[in-house]
Scaffold this active site. Structure first.
Site, PDB file in Angstrom:
ATOM      1  N   THR A 200     -24.101   9.319 -34.021  1.00 25.82           N
ATOM      2  CA  THR A 200     -23.662  10.098 -33.039  1.00 25.82           C
ATOM      3  C   THR A 200     -23.829  11.531 -33.370  1.00 25.82           C
ATOM      4  O   THR A 200     -24.069  11.806 -34.603  1.00 25.82           O
ATOM      5  CB  THR A 200     -22.160   9.667 -32.747  1.00 25.82           C
ATOM      6  OG1 THR A 200     -21.544  10.605 -31.790  1.00 25.82           O
ATOM      7  CG2 THR A 200     -21.338   9.700 -34.265  1.00 25.82           C
ATOM      8  N   ARG A 201     -23.903  12.360 -32.455  1.00 28.93           N
ATOM      9  CA  ARG A 201     -23.655  13.820 -32.989  1.00 28.93           C
ATOM     10  C   ARG A 201     -22.483  14.542 -32.243  1.00 28.93           C
ATOM     11  O   ARG A 201     -22.243  15.701 -31.711  1.00 28.93           O
ATOM     12  CB  ARG A 201     -24.757  14.638 -32.525  1.00 28.93           C
ATOM     13  CG  ARG A 201     -25.668  13.994 -31.106  1.00 28.93           C
ATOM     14  CD  ARG A 201     -26.794  14.997 -30.843  1.00 28.93           C
ATOM     15  NE  ARG A 201     -26.431  16.118 -29.949  1.00 28.93           N
ATOM     16  CZ  ARG A 201     -26.420  16.031 -28.510  1.00 28.93           C
ATOM     17  NH1 ARG A 201     -27.019  14.789 -28.112  1.00 28.93           N
ATOM     18  NH2 ARG A 201     -25.924  16.914 -27.722  1.00 28.93           N
ATOM     19  N   HIS A 205     -15.125   9.120 -28.478  1.00 27.58           N
ATOM     20  CA  HIS A 205     -13.929   8.884 -27.488  1.00 27.58           C
ATOM     21  C   HIS A 205     -13.685   7.708 -27.479  1.00 27.58           C
ATOM     22  O   HIS A 205     -14.155   6.570 -28.006  1.00 27.58           O
ATOM     23  CB  HIS A 205     -14.194   9.474 -26.156  1.00 27.58           C
ATOM     24  CG  HIS A 205     -14.267  11.045 -26.324  1.00 27.58           C
ATOM     25  ND1 HIS A 205     -13.318  11.912 -26.451  1.00 27.58           N
ATOM     26  CD2 HIS A 205     -15.205  12.000 -26.225  1.00 27.58           C
ATOM     27  CE1 HIS A 205     -13.534  13.148 -26.475  1.00 27.58           C
ATOM     28  NE2 HIS A 205     -14.954  13.216 -26.365  1.00 27.58           N
ATOM     29  N   HIS A 208     -16.624   5.217 -27.031  1.00 26.94           N
ATOM     30  CA  HIS A 208     -17.418   4.989 -28.157  1.00 26.94           C
ATOM     31  C   HIS A 208     -16.974   3.931 -29.139  1.00 26.94           C
ATOM     32  O   HIS A 208     -17.641   3.125 -29.521  1.00 26.94           O
ATOM     33  CB  HIS A 208     -17.777   6.220 -28.854  1.00 26.94           C
ATOM     34  CG  HIS A 208     -18.264   7.255 -28.077  1.00 26.94           C
ATOM     35  ND1 HIS A 208     -17.510   8.310 -27.492  1.00 26.94           N
ATOM     36  CD2 HIS A 208     -19.534   7.592 -27.496  1.00 26.94           C
ATOM     37  CE1 HIS A 208     -18.035   9.141 -26.915  1.00 26.94           C
ATOM     38  NE2 HIS A 208     -19.416   8.675 -26.790  1.00 26.94           N
ATOM     39  N   ARG A 295     -27.504   4.767 -23.607  1.00 26.24           N
ATOM     40  CA  ARG A 295     -28.327   5.579 -22.871  1.00 26.24           C
ATOM     41  C   ARG A 295     -28.340   7.215 -23.250  1.00 26.24           C
ATOM     42  O   ARG A 295     -27.552   7.431 -24.028  1.00 26.24           O
ATOM     43  CB  ARG A 295     -27.888   5.710 -21.488  1.00 26.24           C
ATOM     44  CG  ARG A 295     -26.509   6.267 -21.390  1.00 26.24           C
ATOM     45  CD  ARG A 295     -26.214   6.255 -19.819  1.00 26.24           C
ATOM     46  NE  ARG A 295     -26.782   7.517 -19.237  1.00 26.24           N
ATOM     47  CZ  ARG A 295     -27.116   7.786 -18.006  1.00 26.24           C
ATOM     48  NH1 ARG A 295     -27.080   6.643 -17.083  1.00 26.24           N
ATOM     49  NH2 ARG A 295     -27.734   8.713 -17.449  1.00 26.24           N
TER      50      ARG A 295
END
Ligand code: ADP
Ligand code: ADP
Length: 591
Positions: A200-201, A205, A208, A295
């Site tokens: 992740t970057r 929330h 996730h 996605r």
């Protein structure tokens, strides 16, 4: 002799074993001595990230920056020269120089001049940014951050055996910066064979959290929460803020023994599908045999025509196609949405038509929540995460702003600024005034009124104003600031959306008639020279945010106009808002 307990539980690294380029002991001392005798080159922040990843074995089996044969085949076939699948080119670009010769050793230094390692150059080759853009990123659109960045890279690439003496220094979150070997040791200690990694970057929330928890449960394994903290997409939430959100979540909202948080010093390329496959290989090196691809993985956003560079599920498809070869199973996820009536998350593809859903986009997070000081709802973000984000992104009425007065001497800048200061303090803002006359007694003491000195004066005021704005204060600058270009420079320096230029448009004859400081008379008598409006130019602003008339309006009326503008911009709360908000407004008034 073999025994079951010695069997490695975790998936083996890609290519069999972890590369380790770090020199230690006597060998390191010798190399350090050698570095003093050979030429040095300074490498970019991106190359320093790549070097760190190579050194710790995160790119195994790759053990060096690519040579021409590897590079060419990676571009065309996503494979190294020996056939190993590796989708992302990885070169060390340089400008031509005497140091860049085949057979030479060069010391690689960081931007801060730290000695990182020594490369023995056994190949120098020309590479072509357009070719990489076409073949790897599928576009030459400069909106793609790597496409535009690559244009600034040197035209040559160097390759050869590499010895690393020191990893780039990181002083933040040291406990969370684990190498592949360290991650593997911790995963071994947890004792589950299945590991699913999540890249992740962004701040995490609830959606996730939901997605990663489901993935770990589905494989009955451990979640490797593995955020990239090297370089991500320009404009992303800074990693200090992000990592605090990850740490809060990992500690409080996952089952112990089901999660390992580690930071990845990866410089992302925003290469969509190819990047997703690269991420998969990297995670295998860290011990993951599953990888989540949702996605728009590693998406560079939209191109110049507003269209996405890659299809939302292109990355999933490419990784799935090569999953067997990489040895890592893709855990695909379609978009999750919240079902408020059932208070749970579900995949979009699995909800019946007509079901009520809730979603908050990234833009909405900023514009409809953070900027307005509204707390993100608990179904969207854990309160700990919402609080951390609110700290980093205060609402507009607590963000900094610069009100920049310009106009002739005696136009009314200081007089209006004084009234404005009081009105802003009344509304609960902290205000610093940088008045030209006062600044010239300390910050700019000794500067005269030549063009050069005036520009220096204005730039100094601009620099200080920029710092104040960055730290959330309101700064009122009142200097003649006669030159258009210098004012524009200051606007850029401070940030155009936090800059309000106020043109105090008082005609010269009125200023001269007022002559509150007696200077016009002196200038006319020739006792002072270079006086603005008399024998030095004043360049009026072309499109100031506000133009004031001091002949027909009072200082108070003008100050109120500026307040109204600041209210409209959100920098000051409207009259209904501020009364309830103020506790005890403290005046931090300095000059
Ligand atoms: P500057 O800071 O632009 O050099 P000052 O504010 O120091 O100008 O001086 C402006 C002078 O003009 C003051 O003496 C002020 O009382 C007078 N003045 C008269 N009408 C106005 C007005 N409407 N706005 C501002 N100043 C005014
Ligand atoms: P600038 O933006 O041109 O540096 P400042 O507002 O910092 O202007 O300083 C200008 C002030 O200095 C004027 O308000 C005036 O009181 C005083 N001053 C003294 N000599 C001059 C001059 N030759 N030209 C303009 N202002 C002068």
């Amino acid at each position: 002799m073999s025994s079951i307990s010695n069997e490695p539980r975790l998936i083996r690294p890609y290519g069999g074993q972890l590369v380790d380029l770090i020199a230690t002991g006597d060998a390191a001392d010798e190399l350090r001595a050698r570095a003093r005798e050979i030429p040095s080159i300074q490498i970019s922040e991106r190359t320093a990230c790549d070097l760190e990843m190579l050194a710790i074995g995160a790119f195994s089996p790759l053990d060096r920056f690519m040579n021409a044969a590897d590079h060419a085949r990676v571009l065309d076939e996503m494979r190294l020269a020996d056939g190993t699948l590796f989708p992302m080119p990885l070169i060390l670009p340089v400008e031509p120089s005497d140091a860049i010769r085949q057979g030479r050793d060069v010391a690689l230094r960081s931007a801060k001049n730290e000695l990182l390692g020594i490369m023995t150059i056994d190949e120098v080759f020309a590479w072509d940014a357009d070719e990489v853009s076409d073949k790897v990123f599928g576009t030459r659109d400069p909106r793609h951050p790597l496409v535009s960045e690559m244009r600034r890279w040197g035209p040559l690439a160097i390759s050869g055996p590499l010895k690393v003496l020191q990893l780039p220094a990181h002083y933040d979150f040291r406990d969370l910066r684990l190498t592949p070997a360290e991650v593997r040791a911790q995963l071994d200690a947890i004792g589950r064979q299945n590991v699913v990694a999540f890249q992740t970057r962004n701040p995490l929330h609830r959606v996730h959290e939901e997605l990663t928890r489901r993935a770990a449960e589905a494989i009955d394994g451990v979640l490797l929460l593995h955020p990239s903290v090297g370089m991500t997409k320009p404009g992303d939430v800074d990693h200090y803020t992000r990592v605090r959100t990850y740490a809060a979540l990992a500690e409080r909202h996952y089952e112990p023994g089901r999660i390992l948080l580690s930071l990845l010093p990866l410089a992302m390329r925003m290469g969509g599908p190819r990047e997703a496959l690269w991420h998969t290989i990297i995670r295998r090196n860290y011990g993951a045999n599953h990888f989540i691809v949702g996605r728009d993985h590693a998406s560079p956003g939209n191109d110049s025509n507003g269209r996405p560079f890659y299809g939302p599920y292109d990355a999933q498809e490419l990784v799935s196609r090569h999953s067997a070869e990489v040895g890592v199973t893709v855990v695909p996820f379609s978009e999750l949405v919240y079902l408020p009536d059932e208070q749970r998350y579900e995949e979009v593809s699995r909800i019946p038509e007509g079901t009520r859903t809730a979603k908050i986009s990234g833009t909405q997070v900023r514009e409809e929540f953070l900027n307005l000081g509204r707390k993100l709802p608990a179904w969207f973000s854990r309160p700990e995460v919402a609080d951390i984000l609110a700290e980093t992104y205060p609402p507009r009425h607590r963000q900094g702003a610069c009100i920049w007065f310009t106009g002739l001497s005696g136009a009314g800048k200081s007089t209006t600024a004084e009234v404005l200061t009081v009105l802003l303090l009344e509304r609960g803002r902290q205000v610093t005034v940088l008045d030209g006359d006062v600044v010239r007694t300390h910050l700019s003491k000794g500067l005269g009124f030549s063009k050069e000195d005036r520009e220096t004066n204005v730039r100094r005021i601009g620099f200080v104003a920029g710092e104040i704005v960055r730290h959330g204060g309101v700064v009122i600058c009142a200097a003649i600031s006669p030159y258009l270009a210098t004012r524009d420079e200051v606007r850029e320096m401070i940030g155009a959306d936090h800059f309000v230029e106020v043109f105090v448009d008082t005609p010269l004859d009125i200023c001269e008639a007022r002559d509150s400081k007696g200077l016009y008379a002196k200038a006319r008598r020739g006792e002072i020279s270079d006086f603005t409006g008399i024998d030095d130019p004043y360049e009026p602003p072309v499109t100031p945010e506000i133009t004031l008339d001091t002949v027909t309006s009072t200082p108070e009326e003008n100050a109120k106009r500026i307040v109204a503008h600041l209210v409209a911009q959100g920098f000051v709360r409207s009259d209904e808002g501020w009364v309830t908000e103020i506790g005890a407004p403290t005046a931090a008034r300095s000059v």
